[in-house]
Write a protein that holds these residues in place. Sequence first.
Motif, PDB file in Angstrom:
ATOM      1  N   GLU A  35       0.828  -1.208   0.000  1.00 26.94           N
ATOM      2  CA  GLU A  35       0.000   0.000   0.000  1.00 26.94           C
ATOM      3  C   GLU A  35       0.864   1.260   0.000  1.00 26.94           C
ATOM      4  O   GLU A  35       0.550   2.240  -0.686  1.00 26.94           O
ATOM      5  CB  GLU A  35      -0.924  -0.009   1.216  1.00 26.94           C
TER       6      GLU A  35
ATOM      7  N   ASP B 134       2.347   1.702  -3.480  1.00 27.88           N
ATOM      8  CA  ASP B 134       1.339   2.139  -4.439  1.00 27.88           C
ATOM      9  C   ASP B 134       0.998   3.611  -4.245  1.00 27.88           C
ATOM     10  O   ASP B 134       0.845   4.362  -5.220  1.00 27.88           O
ATOM     11  CB  ASP B 134       0.076   1.278  -4.288  1.00 27.88           C
ATOM     12  N   SER B 135       0.912   4.046  -2.992  1.00 20.25           N
ATOM     13  CA  SER B 135       0.613   5.456  -2.729  1.00 20.25           C
ATOM     14  C   SER B 135       1.759   6.365  -3.162  1.00 20.25           C
ATOM     15  O   SER B 135       1.530   7.481  -3.653  1.00 20.25           O
ATOM     16  CB  SER B 135       0.315   5.654  -1.247  1.00 20.25           C
TER      17      SER B 135
END
Length: 414
Positions: free
Chosen positions: A164, A167-168
């Motif tokens: 996560e 991806d951010s």
Amino acid sequence: MAVTDETTGRPEDPQDAQGPGPAGAARSGGRSDPDGGPAGAEARMPRWLPRAVILVLALVACFQLGSWAFHQLIGLLVNILIAFFLALAIEPAVARMAARGMRRGLATFLVFLGVFAAAAGFLALLGSMLAGQIVDIVEGFPRYLDRVIDSLNRTFRTELSRLEIQDSLLHSDWLQKYVQNSASGVLDVSATVLGGLFKLLTVGLFSFYFAADGPRLRRALCSVLPPAKQSEVLRAWEIAVAKTGGYLYSRGLMALVSGVAHYVVFAVLGVSYAPALAVWVGLVSQFIPTIGTYLAGALPTLIAFTADPWYALYVLGFVVVYQQFENYVLQPKLTARTVDIHPAVAFGSVIAGTALLGAVGALIAIPAVATLQAFLGAYVKRYEVAGEDAAGPDGAGGRPTAARPRRVRLPGLR
């Protein structure tokens, strides 16, 4: 018939009745009536005023032209100054080789070839070390990130995930802007690299000419001076050569000692690339003033941290301890006979040189101040202080000594 004045009863002068004529003007000192035409000689413009105005305007124009030319040529002047000090630094080696029958041009070329080979070898070794270390850091970055995330989750009871976070980061606006700015700055970096190479070539050519044609340059400079001034110029040249060479000699010796000491520590701790890191610490800490110690210690500390955080702490502690040993024990003994300037004066000269010429001023500040101090010490007479003569240097009493001027012995001109 005579005409009498009604107020005085005396006959009136006919010339006075006719008005101010030449005779009247002569009697009045050449002054005209205030309400009349222009004044006489006193109101006339001085003859020197136009020439003075033209001279002032010419001086202002010359000053503006000289200021513009100086600002345009400041880069070239700085390069020539660096080349001059570099030529002074290699002058002892060139002079020794020339004294054995070798031509000065060939001797200068061999010295520059040795310096270039050493610098190229060091940069190649350092580049390979940095490239390998960067590859290791990139390959091990996911493991480091997982460790940090696990520690944060256990400490703050969060549920963070590496996927996560990645991806951010990949879809963030600031990263895209940073990539765009970096792509647009490639041309600027290329221009900066090319400009640095051109400056390096300029400094190398000028320093080669200064070193190879040193005697000819001294003769050309002294040929326009009277005999009394020629000896002063030659003496100043010898002092500059001695102090600049002594400064580099002492710095090179301290770099050797520092490199050996740090290599032993790196080898004991098992830090990767110990020889290259030892050379890095020795050279950077000695030849980059003020901040060289911190730059030299940062790289081995970072590389040791990739192996074990405790190793990084050990390396940092040794760098700090060795720096204190060098400042208070090693440096005063090695530089006492070569540079011989007070540490406060050396620090102040580095700060002043940095403010004037940046990194270049920081590099040449200490040999320049040492040269100036030695030159002044050769001609300024020094006397014993009267109070210290009577009571001794420590106040315990002592024998008074006669005041004697300080003399400096210099090697003969080669």
